[in-house]
Design an enzyme around this catalytic site. Structure first.
Site, PDB file in Angstrom:
ATOM      1  N   GLY A 175       0.844  -1.185   0.000  1.00 23.63           N
ATOM      2  CA  GLY A 175       0.000   0.000   0.000  1.00 23.63           C
ATOM      3  C   GLY A 175       0.881   1.237   0.000  1.00 23.63           C
ATOM      4  N   GLY A 176       1.916   1.173   0.830  1.00 27.07           N
ATOM      5  CA  GLY A 176       2.840   2.287   0.911  1.00 27.07           C
ATOM      6  C   GLY A 176       4.169   1.825   1.458  1.00 27.07           C
ATOM      7  N   GLU A 234       7.665   3.667   3.298  1.00 22.10           N
ATOM      8  CA  GLU A 234       8.109   4.918   3.917  1.00 22.10           C
ATOM      9  C   GLU A 234       9.500   5.366   3.499  1.00 22.10           C
ATOM     10  OE1 GLU A 234       7.692   1.915   5.304  1.00 22.10           O
ATOM     11  OE2 GLU A 234       9.024   1.564   7.008  1.00 22.10           O
ATOM     12  N   HIS A 267       0.241   7.014   7.987  1.00 28.49           N
ATOM     13  CA  HIS A 267       1.090   5.906   8.418  1.00 28.49           C
ATOM     14  C   HIS A 267       2.526   6.072   7.904  1.00 28.49           C
ATOM     15  CE1 HIS A 267       1.906   1.607   9.418  1.00 28.49           C
ATOM     16  NE2 HIS A 267       2.748   1.724   8.402  1.00 28.49           N
ATOM     17  N   GLU A 268       2.654   6.257   6.605  1.00 30.04           N
ATOM     18  CA  GLU A 268       4.016   6.347   6.049  1.00 30.04           C
ATOM     19  C   GLU A 268       4.734   7.596   6.571  1.00 30.04           C
ATOM     20  OE1 GLU A 268       4.719   3.605   4.980  1.00 30.04           O
ATOM     21  OE2 GLU A 268       2.797   2.822   4.303  1.00 30.04           O
ATOM     22  N   HIS A 311       6.205   7.061   9.968  1.00 31.48           N
ATOM     23  CA  HIS A 311       7.495   6.358   9.942  1.00 31.48           C
ATOM     24  C   HIS A 311       8.683   7.334   9.948  1.00 31.48           C
ATOM     25  CE1 HIS A 311       6.745   2.078   9.733  1.00 31.48           C
ATOM     26  NE2 HIS A 311       5.934   2.157   8.682  1.00 31.48           N
ATOM     27  N   GLU A 325       6.589  -0.859  13.185  1.00 36.88           N
ATOM     28  CA  GLU A 325       5.197  -0.804  12.716  1.00 36.88           C
ATOM     29  C   GLU A 325       4.170  -0.543  13.821  1.00 36.88           C
ATOM     30  OE1 GLU A 325       4.575  -0.400   9.722  1.00 36.88           O
ATOM     31  OE2 GLU A 325       6.415  -1.109   8.746  1.00 36.88           O
ATOM     32  N   ASP A 377       9.892 -11.494   6.286  1.00 37.47           N
ATOM     33  CA  ASP A 377       8.503 -11.163   5.981  1.00 37.47           C
ATOM     34  C   ASP A 377       7.520 -11.985   6.807  1.00 37.47           C
ATOM     35  OD1 ASP A 377       9.348  -9.279   4.226  1.00 37.47           O
ATOM     36  OD2 ASP A 377       8.927 -10.439   2.400  1.00 37.47           O
ATOM     37  N   TYR A 384       1.938  -4.813  13.839  1.00 39.03           N
ATOM     38  CA  TYR A 384       1.246  -3.554  13.563  1.00 39.03           C
ATOM     39  C   TYR A 384       0.219  -3.212  14.649  1.00 39.03           C
ATOM     40  CZ  TYR A 384       2.950  -3.365   8.696  1.00 39.03           C
ATOM     41  OH  TYR A 384       3.735  -3.276   7.571  1.00 39.03           O
ATOM     42  N   ARG A 439      -0.997  -5.254  -5.185  1.00 37.77           N
ATOM     43  CA  ARG A 439      -0.825  -5.023  -3.740  1.00 37.77           C
ATOM     44  C   ARG A 439      -1.078  -6.331  -2.994  1.00 37.77           C
ATOM     45  NH1 ARG A 439      -4.024  -0.296  -0.368  1.00 37.77           N
ATOM     46  NH2 ARG A 439      -3.085  -0.761   1.660  1.00 37.77           N
TER      47      ARG A 439
HETATM   48  N1  BES Z   1       7.022  -0.570   5.795  1.00 41.01           N
HETATM   49  C1  BES Z   1       5.745  -1.051   5.444  1.00 41.01           C
HETATM   50  C2  BES Z   1       5.745  -1.933   4.227  1.00 41.01           C
HETATM   51  C3  BES Z   1       6.615  -3.156   4.329  1.00 41.01           C
HETATM   52  C4  BES Z   1       6.636  -3.933   5.476  1.00 41.01           C
HETATM   53  C5  BES Z   1       7.386  -3.544   3.260  1.00 41.01           C
HETATM   54  C6  BES Z   1       7.453  -5.055   5.549  1.00 41.01           C
HETATM   55  C7  BES Z   1       8.196  -4.662   3.321  1.00 41.01           C
HETATM   56  C8  BES Z   1       8.239  -5.422   4.483  1.00 41.01           C
HETATM   57  C9  BES Z   1       4.745   0.089   5.246  1.00 41.01           C
HETATM   58  O1  BES Z   1       4.931   1.152   6.125  1.00 41.01           O
HETATM   59  C10 BES Z   1       3.378  -0.449   5.540  1.00 41.01           C
HETATM   60  O2  BES Z   1       3.159  -0.858   6.634  1.00 41.01           O
HETATM   61  N2  BES Z   1       2.488  -0.453   4.565  1.00 41.01           N
HETATM   62  C11 BES Z   1       1.137  -0.950   4.702  1.00 41.01           C
HETATM   63  C12 BES Z   1       0.142   0.159   4.844  1.00 41.01           C
HETATM   64  C13 BES Z   1      -0.153   0.611   6.218  1.00 41.01           C
HETATM   65  C14 BES Z   1      -1.237   1.684   6.171  1.00 41.01           C
HETATM   66  C15 BES Z   1      -0.536  -0.456   7.182  1.00 41.01           C
HETATM   67  C16 BES Z   1       0.752  -1.696   3.442  1.00 41.01           C
HETATM   68  O3  BES Z   1       1.515  -1.659   2.477  1.00 41.01           O
HETATM   69  O4  BES Z   1      -0.315  -2.293   3.394  1.00 41.01           O
HETATM   70 ZN    ZN Z   2       4.479   0.720   8.116  1.00 43.92          ZN
END
Ligand code: BES
Ligand code: ZN
Length: 618
Positions: free
Chosen positions: A289-290, A292, A316-317, A320, A339, A394, A402, A569
């Site tokens: 989704g995003g 940072e 959120h981003e 960070h 997170e 991962d 989170y 996504r």
């Molecule tokens: N840093 C994360 C994305 C991430 C986490 C990439 C672990 C690779 C490994 C980013 O900040 C994130 O948490 N994105 C979420 C959105 C958020 C609003 C919960 C996403 O992509 O869904």
């Molecule tokens: Zn995040």
């Protein structure tokens, strides 16, 4: 046989030696199980990139110059870097960064998760190393898009995704969040394309050449690059948005509150320390989704709903910039420090700008999602601090980090009072600014600074949600649950549901509050009344498609295919494929779609979906 008998004890001995040496702590920092590097002896301080972007070959080619610092007991130690699928063309060493001479190096065996170590032997006093290399078309951090996969359809697109351990597939470096570097880069691209990075852009005035500089020390997973046909719109004095020309105006409207969000975060946690904050909107195959990336958040276009209903992703981003980018998890075992803190801060920003009601609704939705996810997680994965040795980092990226993480902070906030907790968090960000921290660092600081009776050890090490958690409540969502229950029982008709007036959060909660199997006929009634299959809101649509698979609701089938063909996504598509994999017909449909869709997915997403479709799900 004889040979094996002789060799294996020898091998064991060598392995044992290697392992015990690597475990020997030379300071109190934990050894990162996801990096081969030896920063306790030789530490990379600066990375200087000079790369050419070769779309035809799907490769980056050029040099990385690393500036090193040696620990007192690090004299004579080789430099060990992380790599994955890199073609190393030459390695040189230098004392002064100007005069170079060839250095001996070897690339070790490849591990499926970690990649391969690159060991470099430098002459005494060697403070710089220059590596000439080329990336593989399969580099896990890189997604190369054909023009057809972009909005404009004319020019290709490239983006990187380095978190968690993919930076090593496009830069040879110490790929650990415990190692911070400053960086600079020269990126060369073909005419008509613009390069952007997670760094300050330095004008060159030379066509096809872009220079960047990141003056603050950051962990490797935040080094990022994107190349494409990008336009820019300013949003405020420090904020703006990059996107393909046909998307940039809608993006600018959607994210017009970004500057306000920055101010809200600064009021809470002190000055934003990165200069600018821009957003980059990627093509829909972006696997998250995003992300940072400092100074330049990478954003999925699925967040552009037209009504700002999904902008908490930006909060959120942006959050960070304090939790994660400023104060960073030292290893991925402590991912919740990134997170969990960020979700907490995100909710505080949303509350300040859109009010308590919206913030609480989002917190309730997140908590419901955590409870669902916790049901299928092993106990060891339900603790905040993890032991990810031997596993892909991962695996730790779940709602536990989170949402349980955020609930932990909420619980401390309730116990200490908001004023005290706000002051504490602000001082935590100051105390550990530009440092990488462990859970223990946080708990020690908490114990010293803010006394509460929250059972922190239980939160951090035990599975489940501790009793006494400060759970969010939303009256609005409670009303929605009531209506969902009545509708499901047939006591009220669809026309009594104020769906049209509801916010996205209420709509989502309504769909999630319905029984798992209302059946195709009842789904049809809902669709007739509210046109959900036609929803332009990716979050609502994804939930609806999930229900459609479960209930064999055929009218949504074409939409499902369209969604899976265009969106990459992972948080959206993985549950859909997993749901399909539950029945033989679904599995067939899922595999047929995946064959067509996979070329458009990111390598990380492709791997995840392959796993989902490997065997029947239950
Ligand atoms: N840093 C994360 C994305 C991430 C986490 C990439 C672990 C690779 C490994 C980013 O900040 C994130 O948490 N994105 C979420 C959105 C958020 C609003 C919960 C996403 O992509 O869904
Ligand atoms: Zn995040």
């Amino acid at each position: 046989m004889f040979f094996m008998r002789l060799v294996s004890p020898l091998l064991c001995f060598v392995l044992l030696l290697a392992v015990s040496c690597r475990r020997t702590p030379s300071n109190e920092r934990p050894k990162d199980p996801h990096s081969y590097s030896n920063p306790e002896l030789v530490r990379v301080r600066h990375v200087d990139l000079d790369l050419e972007v070769l779309f035809e070959q799907k490769a980056l080619q050029g040099t990385a110059v690393l500036a090193l610092e040696r620990a007192k007991d690090g004299n004579g130690a080789p430099l060990i870097l992380d790599t994955r699928d890199l073609r190393i063309e030459s390695v040189e060493g230098s004392r002064d960064g100007t005069n170079w001479s060839p250095a001996k190096f070897e690339v070790g065996a490849t591990d499926p998760i970690l990649g391969a170590p690159l060991t470099i032997h430098l002459p005494a006093g060697g403070k710089h190393v220059r590596i000439r290399y080329m990336t593989s078309p399969n580099a896990t951090a890189l997604q190369w898009l054909e023009p057809a996969q972009t909005a404009g359809k004319k020019l290709p697109f490239l983006f990187t995704q380095s978190q968690a351990i993919h930076a090593r597939s496009w830069i040879p470096l110490q790929d650990s969040p415990g190692v911070r570097v400053t960086y600079s880069a020269r990126i060369r691209v073909a005419k008509g394309l613009r390069a952007v990075m997670s760094a300050e852009h330095v004008e060159t005035g030379i066509e096809g050449e872009f220079r960047f500089r990141m003056a603050q020390p950051i962990p490797s997973y935040l080094i990022a690059l994107a190349v494409g046909d990008l336009a820019f719109r300013p949003l405020g004095s420090r904020t703006g948005v990059y996107a393909e020309p046909s998307v940039v105006d809608a993006a600018a409207r959607e994210f017009e509150d970004t500057e306000k969000m920055m101010q809200a975060a600064e009021e809470l946690y002190g000055p934003y320390r990165w200069g600018r904050y821009d957003l980059l909107i990627l093509p829909p195959s972006f696997p998250y989704g995003g992300m940072e990336n400092p100074r330049l958040t990478f954003t999925s276009p699925t967040v552009i709903a037209g009504d700002k209903s999904l902008v908490s992703l930006v909060a959120h981003e942006l959050a960070h910039s304090w939790s994660g980018n400023l104060v960073t998890n030292a290893t991925w075992d402590h991912f919740w420090l990134n997170e969990g803190f960020t979700v907490y801060v995100e909710q505080r920003i949303i509350e300040k700008i859109y009010g308590k009601e919206r913030a609480e609704m989002e917190a309730v939705l997140a908590t419901e999602s955590l409870k669902r996810e916790m049901e299928r997680l092993e106990p060891r994965d339900q603790a905040l601090q993890l032991d990810l040795r031997g596993r892909d980092p991962d695996a730790g990226s779940t709602d536990v980090a989170y949402v349980k993480g955020a609930l932990f902070l909420r619980t401390i906030e309730r116990a200490s009072g908001r004023t005290a907790f706000d002051a504490f968090l602000r001082s935590y960000f100051d105390r550990f600014a530009f440092r990488s921290v462990t859970t223990k660092d946080f708990l020690d600081y908490l114990a010293k600074d803010l006394k509460t009776n929250v059972p922190v050890e239980v939160w951090v090490h035990k599975p489940g949600l501790p009793s006494g958690a400060a759970l969010p409540v939303s009256d609005a969502l409670a009303k929605v649950s009531d209506l969902a229950g009545q509708w499901a029982q047939g006591t009220i008709p669809s026309s009594s549901i104020p769906y049209a007036k509801w916010s996205t959060q209420e709509r989502l909660h309504f769909l999630q509050a319905l029984p798992a199997d209302p059946g195709g006929r009842r789904m049809h009634a809902l669709d007739q009344a509210f046109g959900i299959t036609k929803s332009g809101n990716a979050e609502v649509l994804q939930q609806w498609l999930l229900m459609s698979i479960r209930n064999g609701y055929a009218p949504a089938s074409a939409k499902l295919e369209e969604f899976l063909m265009s969106v990459g996504r992972m948080r959206y598509i993985r549950p859909l494929y997993e749901e399909l994999a539950k029945t033989p017909e679904g599995m067939e449909q899922g595999r047929a779609i995946f064959v067509k869709a996979r070329a458009g997915y990111h390598p990380i997403a492709t791997a995840t979906i392959e796993t989902a479709l490997r065997r029947p799900n239950r």
